[in-house]
Enzyme design. Structure first.
Site, PDB file in Angstrom:
ATOM      1  N   GLN A 120      -4.590 -12.869 -12.396  1.00  0.00           N
ATOM      2  CA  GLN A 120      -4.530 -11.695 -13.281  1.00  0.00           C
ATOM      3  C   GLN A 120      -3.118 -11.424 -13.796  1.00  0.00           C
ATOM      4  OE1 GLN A 120      -5.995  -9.080  -9.952  1.00  0.00           O
ATOM      5  NE2 GLN A 120      -4.655  -7.564 -10.887  1.00  0.00           N
ATOM      6  N   LEU A 156       0.821  -1.214   0.000  1.00  0.00           N
ATOM      7  CA  LEU A 156       0.000   0.000   0.000  1.00  0.00           C
ATOM      8  C   LEU A 156       0.858   1.269   0.000  1.00  0.00           C
ATOM      9  CD1 LEU A 156      -2.713  -1.099   2.612  1.00  0.00           C
ATOM     10  CD2 LEU A 156      -2.702  -1.429   0.135  1.00  0.00           C
ATOM     11  N   MET A 209       1.414   7.302  -8.393  1.00  0.00           N
ATOM     12  CA  MET A 209       1.810   6.328  -7.369  1.00  0.00           C
ATOM     13  C   MET A 209       1.418   4.928  -7.815  1.00  0.00           C
ATOM     14  SD  MET A 209       1.584   8.009  -3.755  1.00  0.00           S
ATOM     15  CE  MET A 209       2.174   9.681  -3.489  1.00  0.00           C
ATOM     16  N   SER A 210       2.329   3.992  -7.576  1.00  0.00           N
ATOM     17  CA  SER A 210       2.102   2.606  -7.975  1.00  0.00           C
ATOM     18  C   SER A 210       2.969   1.723  -7.091  1.00  0.00           C
ATOM     19  CB  SER A 210       2.526   2.427  -9.441  1.00  0.00           C
ATOM     20  OG  SER A 210       2.699   1.055  -9.730  1.00  0.00           O
ATOM     21  N   GLY A 263      -1.619   6.357  -2.610  1.00  0.00           N
ATOM     22  CA  GLY A 263      -2.785   6.216  -3.491  1.00  0.00           C
ATOM     23  C   GLY A 263      -3.843   5.335  -2.836  1.00  0.00           C
ATOM     24  N   HIS A 264      -3.408   4.196  -2.264  1.00  0.00           N
ATOM     25  CA  HIS A 264      -4.364   3.315  -1.582  1.00  0.00           C
ATOM     26  C   HIS A 264      -4.939   4.007  -0.344  1.00  0.00           C
ATOM     27  CE1 HIS A 264      -1.644   0.188  -3.492  1.00  0.00           C
ATOM     28  NE2 HIS A 264      -2.835  -0.199  -3.917  1.00  0.00           N
TER      29      HIS A 264
END
Ligand code: PAF
Length: 293
Positions: free
Chosen positions: A57, A29, A181-182, A32-33
């Site tokens: 996925q 996290l 953000m990632s 962004g989360h």
């Protein structure tokens, strides 16, 4: 904050409240989360977060095994952000040892962009989110719009299959220099991180060309974005030494209708500008919308 790992425990906890908001995540996290959890808290009095790195996925050559899983840090971030419940199932709990394939396919939205470059990705996303919605039964579910196509696909799934949940998309949260953000930003070395800034710069530059200069042919906007992503060696972006040595490769640079996700030749609001590119070995995506969705 209650932390549960089994579907039965999650269902029992869910029964205690009338309404709740769910924030589905794969953990690792970041701010962004946290923004999604805080937003969920504004929408409903009870907030559940799911943390599950969903194997279905990821493609065979993707980063499933190396995807970060800092569960203790994640739990403390959920607690600080005001989550009431965390559902953190082990893979066996979600899929058993002998899961039969199940396909939810929405080809009119998944044939382009990410779906084209990551075959079967959205089937896995739909599978896990359908399961999470059935297990948690949220009144509201909150997703980040950095994964714009994912949100469009999931919203269509919910609509077409009549899931009783309100789907909410939340604006992309960016670092102060613009990088979206990632969780995958953690894979970038300092020099790759600087190089990755070209992605958001390219998107903002193209949007500005449309807004400030009225350039509405998408071929020109796409050309601008590509030039910023892959500048000639003499360009200022690569002039400060090492930057030019970081390999960047483009999966796609696209301009599509933000509702249908079909390519457009001329900007018709709302239009989505979207990029997927590899910086070093890390694949990043980002987008901006021209107009209101
Ligand atoms: O966006 C993500 O983190 C994932 O795709 C999701 C929605 C949690 C499904 O695994």
């Amino acid at each position: 904050m209650q932390v549960v790992q089994t579907i039965a425990e999650c269902r029992a906890a869910r029964k205690q409240v009338e309404r709740l908001a769910l924030v589905p995540t794969m953990g690792a996290l970041h701010e962004g989360h946290i923004a999604l959890i805080r937003h969920a808290r504004n929408l409903e009095a009870f907030v559940a977060v799911s943390i599950f790195v969903n194997p279905t996925q990821f493609g065979p050559r993707e980063d499933f095994t190396k995807y970060p899983r800092p569960i203790e840090e994640d739990l403390s971030k959920c607690r600080d952000a005001g989550a009431d419940l965390v559902f953190n199932p082990p893979p066996g709990e979600m899929y058993g040892s002998d899961a039969k394939p199940i396909l939810i396919d929405i080809p009119h939205l998944t044939d382009s962009l990410e779906g084209k470059h990551r075959p079967s990705h959205f089937r896995g996303v739909c599978q896990v989110v359908a399961k999470l919605l059935n297990i948690v039964q949220p009144s509201t579910a909150v997703f980040g719009l950095k994964d714009f196509q994912q949100f469009a696909v999931l919203r269509a799934m919910v609509e077409l299959l009549d899931f009783p949940v309100e789907m909410v998309g939340h604006a992309t949260i960016r670092e102060t220099d613009g990088l979206a953000m990632s969780s995958r930003n953690a894979f970038l070395s300092p020099i790759e991180r600087r190089r990755a800034l070209a992605i958001s710069r390219a998107l903002f530059a193209a949007k500005e060309q449309y807004i400030e200069h009225g350039i509405n042919q998408t071929s020109r906007l796409v050309a601008t974005m590509k030039q910023i992503l892959l500048p000639p060696a003499s360009n200022a972006l690569t002039a400060d030494g090492d930057l030019g040595r970081v390999p960047v490769s483009i999966d796609y640079v696209a301009a599509v209708d933000a509702v249908t996700l079909s390519p457009v030749e001329v900007v018709r609001e709302p239009t989505l500008l979207a990029i997927a590119a590899r910086v070093g070995s890390t694949r990043l995506i980002d987008n901006v919308v021209i107009g209101e969705v």
